[in-house]
Design a protein around this motif. Structure first.
Motif, PDB file in Angstrom:
ATOM      1  N   THR A 154     -11.088   2.855   2.400  1.00 44.71           N
ATOM      2  CA  THR A 154     -11.718   1.865   1.539  1.00 44.71           C
ATOM      3  C   THR A 154     -12.692   2.555   0.585  1.00 44.71           C
ATOM      4  N   LEU A 155     -12.477   2.373  -0.710  1.00 42.12           N
ATOM      5  CA  LEU A 155     -13.387   2.903  -1.726  1.00 42.12           C
ATOM      6  C   LEU A 155     -14.096   1.715  -2.386  1.00 42.12           C
ATOM      7  N   PRO A 156     -15.396   1.527  -2.086  1.00 43.02           N
ATOM      8  CA  PRO A 156     -16.143   0.390  -2.649  1.00 43.02           C
ATOM      9  C   PRO A 156     -16.012   0.320  -4.170  1.00 43.02           C
ATOM     10  N   GLY A 157     -15.650  -0.855  -4.664  1.00 45.44           N
ATOM     11  CA  GLY A 157     -15.514  -1.056  -6.094  1.00 45.44           C
ATOM     12  C   GLY A 157     -14.217  -0.524  -6.667  1.00 45.44           C
ATOM     13  N   VAL A 158     -13.405   0.146  -5.841  1.00 48.13           N
ATOM     14  CA  VAL A 158     -12.141   0.733  -6.304  1.00 48.13           C
ATOM     15  C   VAL A 158     -10.934   0.064  -5.635  1.00 48.13           C
ATOM     16  N   GLY A 159     -10.951   0.002  -4.290  1.00 47.93           N
ATOM     17  CA  GLY A 159      -9.857  -0.639  -3.577  1.00 47.93           C
ATOM     18  C   GLY A 159      -9.441   0.104  -2.318  1.00 47.93           C
ATOM     19  N   TYR A 160      -8.231  -0.194  -1.839  1.00 49.91           N
ATOM     20  CA  TYR A 160      -7.713   0.394  -0.608  1.00 49.91           C
ATOM     21  C   TYR A 160      -6.512   1.293  -0.903  1.00 49.91           C
ATOM     22  N   PHE A 161      -6.377   2.341  -0.106  1.00 45.78           N
ATOM     23  CA  PHE A 161      -5.160   3.155  -0.153  1.00 45.78           C
ATOM     24  C   PHE A 161      -4.936   3.782   1.213  1.00 45.78           C
ATOM     25  N   ILE A 162      -3.697   4.250   1.436  1.00 45.19           N
ATOM     26  CA  ILE A 162      -3.341   4.839   2.735  1.00 45.19           C
ATOM     27  C   ILE A 162      -3.285   6.357   2.633  1.00 45.19           C
ATOM     28  N   LYS A 163      -3.899   6.998   3.602  1.00 46.01           N
ATOM     29  CA  LYS A 163      -3.845   8.456   3.706  1.00 46.01           C
ATOM     30  C   LYS A 163      -2.918   8.797   4.863  1.00 46.01           C
ATOM     31  N   PHE A 164      -1.964   9.711   4.614  1.00 45.86           N
ATOM     32  CA  PHE A 164      -0.946  10.036   5.606  1.00 45.86           C
ATOM     33  C   PHE A 164      -1.102  11.446   6.156  1.00 45.86           C
ATOM     34  N   LEU A 207       0.831  -1.204   0.000  1.00 44.37           N
ATOM     35  CA  LEU A 207       0.000   0.000   0.000  1.00 44.37           C
ATOM     36  C   LEU A 207       0.868   1.257   0.000  1.00 44.37           C
ATOM     37  N   LEU A 208       2.049   1.174   0.602  1.00 46.76           N
ATOM     38  CA  LEU A 208       2.959   2.319   0.632  1.00 46.76           C
ATOM     39  C   LEU A 208       3.603   2.556  -0.729  1.00 46.76           C
ATOM     40  N   GLU A 209       3.830   1.475  -1.450  1.00 45.00           N
ATOM     41  CA  GLU A 209       4.571   1.570  -2.707  1.00 45.00           C
ATOM     42  C   GLU A 209       3.731   2.070  -3.874  1.00 45.00           C
ATOM     43  N   THR A 210       2.429   1.869  -3.808  1.00 43.48           N
ATOM     44  CA  THR A 210       1.576   2.214  -4.946  1.00 43.48           C
ATOM     45  C   THR A 210       0.934   3.578  -4.788  1.00 43.48           C
ATOM     46  N   LYS A 211       0.661   4.233  -5.911  1.00 46.15           N
ATOM     47  CA  LYS A 211      -0.004   5.537  -5.907  1.00 46.15           C
ATOM     48  C   LYS A 211      -1.498   5.416  -6.184  1.00 46.15           C
ATOM     49  N   LYS A 212      -1.926   4.191  -6.528  1.00 45.60           N
ATOM     50  CA  LYS A 212      -3.335   3.962  -6.855  1.00 45.60           C
ATOM     51  C   LYS A 212      -3.944   2.991  -5.842  1.00 45.60           C
ATOM     52  N   PRO A 213      -5.263   3.028  -5.666  1.00 48.45           N
ATOM     53  CA  PRO A 213      -5.931   2.065  -4.784  1.00 48.45           C
ATOM     54  C   PRO A 213      -5.679   0.629  -5.251  1.00 48.45           C
ATOM     55  N   ILE A 214      -5.571  -0.300  -4.307  1.00 46.48           N
ATOM     56  CA  ILE A 214      -5.340  -1.712  -4.604  1.00 46.48           C
ATOM     57  C   ILE A 214      -6.570  -2.508  -4.186  1.00 46.48           C
ATOM     58  N   THR A 215      -7.026  -3.386  -5.032  1.00 46.84           N
ATOM     59  CA  THR A 215      -8.216  -4.180  -4.726  1.00 46.84           C
ATOM     60  C   THR A 215      -7.856  -5.377  -3.846  1.00 46.84           C
ATOM     61  N   SER A 216      -8.869  -5.889  -3.150  1.00 53.17           N
ATOM     62  CA  SER A 216      -8.656  -7.072  -2.309  1.00 53.17           C
ATOM     63  C   SER A 216      -8.315  -8.278  -3.170  1.00 53.17           C
ATOM     64  N   GLU A 217      -8.876  -8.318  -4.419  1.00 51.07           N
ATOM     65  CA  GLU A 217      -8.584  -9.428  -5.323  1.00 51.07           C
ATOM     66  C   GLU A 217      -7.092  -9.453  -5.693  1.00 51.07           C
ATOM     67  N   TYR A 218      -6.535  -8.272  -5.956  1.00 48.06           N
ATOM     68  CA  TYR A 218      -5.112  -8.191  -6.316  1.00 48.06           C
ATOM     69  C   TYR A 218      -4.251  -8.645  -5.141  1.00 48.06           C
ATOM     70  N   LEU A 219      -4.588  -8.168  -3.935  1.00 50.10           N
ATOM     71  CA  LEU A 219      -3.808  -8.529  -2.751  1.00 50.10           C
ATOM     72  C   LEU A 219      -3.931 -10.019  -2.444  1.00 50.10           C
ATOM     73  N   SER A 220      -5.101 -10.583  -2.687  1.00 52.31           N
ATOM     74  CA  SER A 220      -5.298 -12.009  -2.422  1.00 52.31           C
ATOM     75  C   SER A 220      -4.430 -12.857  -3.341  1.00 52.31           C
ATOM     76  N   ARG A 221      -4.331 -12.452  -4.620  1.00 50.61           N
ATOM     77  CA  ARG A 221      -3.482 -13.178  -5.560  1.00 50.61           C
ATOM     78  C   ARG A 221      -2.000 -13.014  -5.191  1.00 50.61           C
ATOM     79  N   LEU A 222      -1.645 -11.797  -4.770  1.00 55.35           N
ATOM     80  CA  LEU A 222      -0.256 -11.501  -4.421  1.00 55.35           C
ATOM     81  C   LEU A 222       0.202 -12.299  -3.203  1.00 55.35           C
ATOM     82  N   LEU A 223      -0.694 -12.419  -2.219  1.00 49.66           N
ATOM     83  CA  LEU A 223      -0.337 -13.061  -0.956  1.00 49.66           C
ATOM     84  C   LEU A 223      -0.771 -14.526  -0.871  1.00 49.66           C
TER      85      LEU A 223
END
Length: 301
Positions: A46-56, A3-19
């Protein structure tokens, strides 16, 4: 970290495949993470239908600080209030510019309101060392006070962190002075002791070593001390001043720095403070010749 490395929201599906876990596991993990970092300097959005991102807190600068911390395997994030206060004191003692509360909140993973309380506690420590905390709107905070008091505060801070002071072990100080050879300083002091009527005890030796290291570091930053003329004249009369001057000459040669006259007095003060006054017949005249009438009058009052 992803989540720190990306500039765009990441979906749970992408993270599930990655992990290699299910999307449901990712959603549950994110839920736990949100609770864990509650009231910290970042938030998982959390943005429904978009994914997750971190706000600092602190924007991109805050993100860079956290990534740097995570990349440092030796860094342990202070979690207890007293640990955060020590971190803040250290940052202030070594800072040449203003530090914002947002920066501190980001570094320590806490809210700004928590940082305000921690800074107040740090200020109490500074006041005990005759230093003040200067606050400037839109700029942040920094220490205000004399160079001499600042150096003594740095020394006390180091000693509080290192309870076991030994004559030949300088490893506990090395992190603070990565760009200065403490072994060189140690050898300079050992050589200077040959011209003294007494030998420094372990604690006095370590304290002098720390003070000299601080002096070199501060001089390289163009920070020097000034000494009142009356104190300067009194100190010059002592045998310790001759030894201090010898130490200064060696430091200038070995570290390629120019030490102003006040620095020799600074070292003389520490040598005098370490001197064992064992003579029961020591008279007021002897004391006056060392410290001067001004300090004697203060003690009398």
């Amino acid at each position: 970290m992803k989540l720190l490395e990306t500039k765009k929201p990441i979906t749970s599906e992408y993270l599930s495949r990655l992990l290699g876990v299910s999307s449901r596991t990712i959603r549950n993990d994110i839920k736990e993470l949100k609770e864990e970092i509650k009231d910290k300097a970042m938030e998982i959005i959390t943005l429904p239908g978009v994914g997750y991102f971190i706000k600092f807190v602190g924007g991109d600068k805050g993100k860079d600080v956290i990534k740097e911390v995570l990349d440092d395997d030796n860094y342990v994030i202070p979690s207890m209030p007293e640990e955060r206060v020590r971190h803040i004191i250290k940052r202030l003692l070594y800072a040449d510019c203003f530090i914002t509360l947002e920066e501190l909140a980001t570094e320590l993973y806490v809210s700004k309101s928590t940082i305000v309380n921690d800074v107040d506690a740090a200020e109490e420590w500074l006041l005990k060392h005759n230093l003040k905390l200067f606050r400037k709107p839109n700029y942040g905070i920094k220490i205000s006070g004399s160079e001499m008091n600042l150096r003594f505060a740095i020394s006390d801070f180091i000693n509080e962190q290192n309870n076991k002071l030994t004559l030949f072990d300088v490893s506990s100080f090395e992190e603070m002075f990565k760009d200065i050879s403490l072994d060189k300083i140690k050898n300079i002091i050992i050589e200077a002791q040959k011209d003294m009527d007494y030998e420094l005890c372990s604690v006095s030796f370590s304290n002098l070593l720390i003070h000299i290291a601080i002096a070199i570091k501060r001089i390289k930053q163009k920070k020097t001390i000034s000494v009142p003329d009356d104190i300067f004249e009194n100190m010059k009369k002592s045998k310790e001043y001759v030894v201090a001057q010898s130490i200064v000459n060696s430091i200038e040669k070995d570290f390629n720095v120019n030490m102003p006259a006040g620095e020799a007095i600074y070292i003389t003060m520490h040598l005098l403070g370490a001197k064992p006054f064992e003579d029961i017949n020591l008279g007021l005249g002897d004391i006056r010749s060392i410290i001067g009438d001004k300090l004697i009058n203060v003690v009398k009052r």
